[in-house]
Scaffold this motif. Structure first.
Motif, PDB file in Angstrom:
ATOM      1  N   LEU A 134       0.825  -1.205   0.000  1.00 22.15           N
ATOM      2  CA  LEU A 134       0.000   0.000   0.000  1.00 22.15           C
ATOM      3  C   LEU A 134       0.861   1.257   0.000  1.00 22.15           C
ATOM      4  N   GLU A 135       2.006   1.202   0.671  1.00 20.82           N
ATOM      5  CA  GLU A 135       2.908   2.349   0.692  1.00 20.82           C
ATOM      6  C   GLU A 135       3.434   2.651  -0.704  1.00 20.82           C
ATOM      7  N   TRP A 136       3.801   1.594  -1.468  1.00 22.15           N
ATOM      8  CA  TRP A 136       4.278   1.803  -2.836  1.00 22.15           C
ATOM      9  C   TRP A 136       3.143   2.291  -3.731  1.00 22.15           C
ATOM     10  N   ARG A 137       1.951   1.744  -3.530  1.00 20.99           N
ATOM     11  CA  ARG A 137       0.804   2.200  -4.316  1.00 20.99           C
ATOM     12  C   ARG A 137       0.504   3.664  -4.037  1.00 20.99           C
ATOM     13  N   ASP A 138       0.592   4.057  -2.757  1.00 15.80           N
ATOM     14  CA  ASP A 138       0.321   5.440  -2.386  1.00 15.80           C
ATOM     15  C   ASP A 138       1.336   6.395  -3.013  1.00 15.80           C
ATOM     16  N   LYS A 139       2.579   5.945  -3.124  1.00 18.14           N
ATOM     17  CA  LYS A 139       3.603   6.787  -3.767  1.00 18.14           C
ATOM     18  C   LYS A 139       3.269   6.991  -5.241  1.00 18.14           C
ATOM     19  N   TYR A 140       2.821   5.921  -5.887  1.00 13.58           N
ATOM     20  CA  TYR A 140       2.415   5.999  -7.294  1.00 13.58           C
ATOM     21  C   TYR A 140       1.265   6.991  -7.461  1.00 13.58           C
ATOM     22  N   GLU A 141       0.253   6.889  -6.612  1.00 16.54           N
ATOM     23  CA  GLU A 141      -0.899   7.765  -6.710  1.00 16.54           C
ATOM     24  C   GLU A 141      -0.559   9.199  -6.317  1.00 16.54           C
ATOM     25  N   ALA A 142       0.457   9.370  -5.455  1.00 19.73           N
ATOM     26  CA  ALA A 142       0.864  10.716  -5.063  1.00 19.73           C
ATOM     27  C   ALA A 142       1.458  11.478  -6.247  1.00 19.73           C
ATOM     28  N   VAL A 143       2.144  10.770  -7.133  1.00 18.94           N
ATOM     29  CA  VAL A 143       2.664  11.416  -8.341  1.00 18.94           C
ATOM     30  C   VAL A 143       1.508  11.959  -9.170  1.00 18.94           C
ATOM     31  N   LEU A 144       0.464  11.161  -9.318  1.00 16.89           N
ATOM     32  CA  LEU A 144      -0.703  11.581 -10.096  1.00 16.89           C
ATOM     33  C   LEU A 144      -1.377  12.786  -9.458  1.00 16.89           C
ATOM     34  N   ARG A 145      -1.555  12.756  -8.162  1.00 10.40           N
ATOM     35  CA  ARG A 145      -2.200  13.897  -7.497  1.00 10.40           C
ATOM     36  C   ARG A 145      -1.358  15.162  -7.631  1.00 10.40           C
ATOM     37  N   ASP A 146      -0.060  15.004  -7.592  1.00  6.79           N
ATOM     38  CA  ASP A 146       0.828  16.157  -7.766  1.00  6.79           C
ATOM     39  C   ASP A 146       0.659  16.762  -9.161  1.00  6.79           C
ATOM     40  N   ILE A 147       0.514  15.900 -10.160  1.00  2.00           N
ATOM     41  CA  ILE A 147       0.306  16.369 -11.535  1.00  2.00           C
ATOM     42  C   ILE A 147      -1.018  17.119 -11.647  1.00  2.00           C
ATOM     43  N   LEU A 148      -2.066  16.555 -11.086  1.00  2.00           N
ATOM     44  CA  LEU A 148      -3.389  17.193 -11.149  1.00  2.00           C
ATOM     45  C   LEU A 148      -3.395  18.524 -10.398  1.00  2.00           C
ATOM     46  N   ARG A 149      -2.726  18.549  -9.265  1.00  2.00           N
ATOM     47  CA  ARG A 149      -2.647  19.788  -8.483  1.00  2.00           C
ATOM     48  C   ARG A 149      -1.904  20.871  -9.277  1.00  2.00           C
ATOM     49  N   ALA A 164      -8.561  14.312  -5.263  1.00  2.00           N
ATOM     50  CA  ALA A 164      -8.639  12.894  -4.902  1.00  2.00           C
ATOM     51  C   ALA A 164      -9.566  12.139  -5.856  1.00  2.00           C
ATOM     52  N   LEU A 165     -10.745  12.712  -6.128  1.00  2.00           N
ATOM     53  CA  LEU A 165     -11.688  12.051  -7.032  1.00  2.00           C
ATOM     54  C   LEU A 165     -11.147  11.998  -8.466  1.00  2.00           C
ATOM     55  N   ALA A 166     -10.531  13.069  -8.889  1.00  2.00           N
ATOM     56  CA  ALA A 166      -9.948  13.091 -10.235  1.00  2.00           C
ATOM     57  C   ALA A 166      -8.852  12.038 -10.352  1.00  2.00           C
ATOM     58  N   GLY A 167      -8.072  11.888  -9.294  1.00  2.00           N
ATOM     59  CA  GLY A 167      -7.015  10.873  -9.301  1.00  2.00           C
ATOM     60  C   GLY A 167      -7.587   9.471  -9.406  1.00  2.00           C
ATOM     61  N   ARG A 168      -8.684   9.228  -8.700  1.00  2.00           N
ATOM     62  CA  ARG A 168      -9.319   7.906  -8.770  1.00  2.00           C
ATOM     63  C   ARG A 168      -9.860   7.635 -10.172  1.00  2.00           C
ATOM     64  N   LEU A 169     -10.390   8.668 -10.821  1.00  2.00           N
ATOM     65  CA  LEU A 169     -10.910   8.506 -12.172  1.00  2.00           C
ATOM     66  C   LEU A 169      -9.791   8.111 -13.134  1.00  2.00           C
ATOM     67  N   VAL A 170      -8.672   8.807 -13.073  1.00  2.00           N
ATOM     68  CA  VAL A 170      -7.543   8.505 -13.959  1.00  2.00           C
ATOM     69  C   VAL A 170      -6.999   7.113 -13.657  1.00  2.00           C
ATOM     70  N   SER A 171      -6.819   6.798 -12.383  1.00  2.00           N
ATOM     71  CA  SER A 171      -6.291   5.486 -12.001  1.00  2.00           C
ATOM     72  C   SER A 171      -7.217   4.367 -12.455  1.00  2.00           C
ATOM     73  N   SER A 172      -8.526   4.584 -12.309  1.00  2.91           N
ATOM     74  CA  SER A 172      -9.484   3.557 -12.726  1.00  2.91           C
ATOM     75  C   SER A 172      -9.412   3.319 -14.230  1.00  2.91           C
ATOM     76  N   ALA A 173      -9.245   4.394 -14.991  1.00  6.95           N
ATOM     77  CA  ALA A 173      -9.179   4.267 -16.446  1.00  6.95           C
ATOM     78  C   ALA A 173      -8.015   3.389 -16.886  1.00  6.95           C
ATOM     79  N   THR A 174      -6.898   3.463 -16.158  1.00 12.69           N
ATOM     80  CA  THR A 174      -5.728   2.661 -16.519  1.00 12.69           C
ATOM     81  C   THR A 174      -5.753   1.286 -15.837  1.00 12.69           C
ATOM     82  N   ASN A 175      -6.079   1.258 -14.561  1.00 17.26           N
ATOM     83  CA  ASN A 175      -6.013  -0.005 -13.821  1.00 17.26           C
ATOM     84  C   ASN A 175      -7.025  -1.040 -14.296  1.00 17.26           C
TER      85      ASN A 175
END
Length: 208
Positions: A134-149, A164-175
């Motif tokens: 989960l820590e590695w996954r959170d680091k991956y998602e933190a990069v995405l949130r930084d980009i969106l911010r 947070a919601l925008a990040g979940r949308l992008v992650s869902s589209a790829t995952n």
């Protein structure tokens, strides 16, 4: 198979992993992905590899040991891959496209390992290992949130965007490529994700 060794950080130049171990991991990933973790037995893995169960057990005590190695390695490696390709100097919207495209490239290269890892992600009874993933996954998602911010701050996206919601949308589209993507389809994973990017950025509405 050497790609899998790189993914899982097995051995080094002086002490590379054996071809047999890589074969076992490669076959196991494919079986876990196609038959499910519960549906694939150690016997199945041994038969697919053309080895005895004794030889298989010499390398791995059980199939949980195989999947834990794959799951941890995949989760960590996707973050390292994205971090290596992210360039904060790029315009935020270009960074977003790189993030999505490189995630798709990683998926195409390590599809079986990704599928096997996804099946195990939430099911490992070992809390410590699950926490590490989960820590590695959170680091991956933190990069995405930084980009969106950065995109919001740059005026590329609306100010009231829920990061947070925008990040979940992008992650869902790829995952969710893991569920329905077929290598034999008319589009590659990268081509699909490029269209996802354009849809997310431009929306579905027809330009006026």
């Amino acid at each position: 198979m050497r790609d899998l060794a790189e993914l899982l950080e097995l051995g080094d130049e002086e002490h590379p992993p054996s071809e047999r171990k890589l074969q076992i991991l490669t076959v196991a990933c494919r079986l876990f992905a196609t038959k499910g973790f519960d549906g694939a037995s150690m016997r199945d893995i041994a038969e697919e590899c053309g080895i005895s169960k004794a030889t298989l057990y010499h390398h791995f005590p059980d199939k949980n040991a195989i999947l834990r190695l794959v799951s941890m390695g995949t989760t960590k490696s996707i973050y390292l891959h994205i971090a290596a390709h992210d360039n904060p100097a790029l315009p935020p919207m270009d960074r977003l496209k790189v993030f999505m495209v490189e995630t798709a490239r990683f998926f195409e290269k390590f599809r079986w390992a990704w599928l096997a890892s996804a099946a195990m992600f939430w099911n490992d009874p070992q809390v410590r290992r699950r926490k590490q993933r989960l820590e590695w996954r959170d680091k991956y998602e933190a990069v995405l949130r930084d980009i969106l911010r950065a995109a919001v701050e740059n005026g590329d996206m609306r100010e009231d965007l829920d990061i947070a919601l925008a990040g979940r949308l992008v992650s869902s589209a790829t995952n969710w490529l893991t569920r329905w993507y077929s290598p034999g389809g008319p589009l590659t994973a990268v081509q699909i994700v490029e269209q996802f990017h354009d849809m997310i950025v431009g929306g579905f509405q027809k330009p006026r």
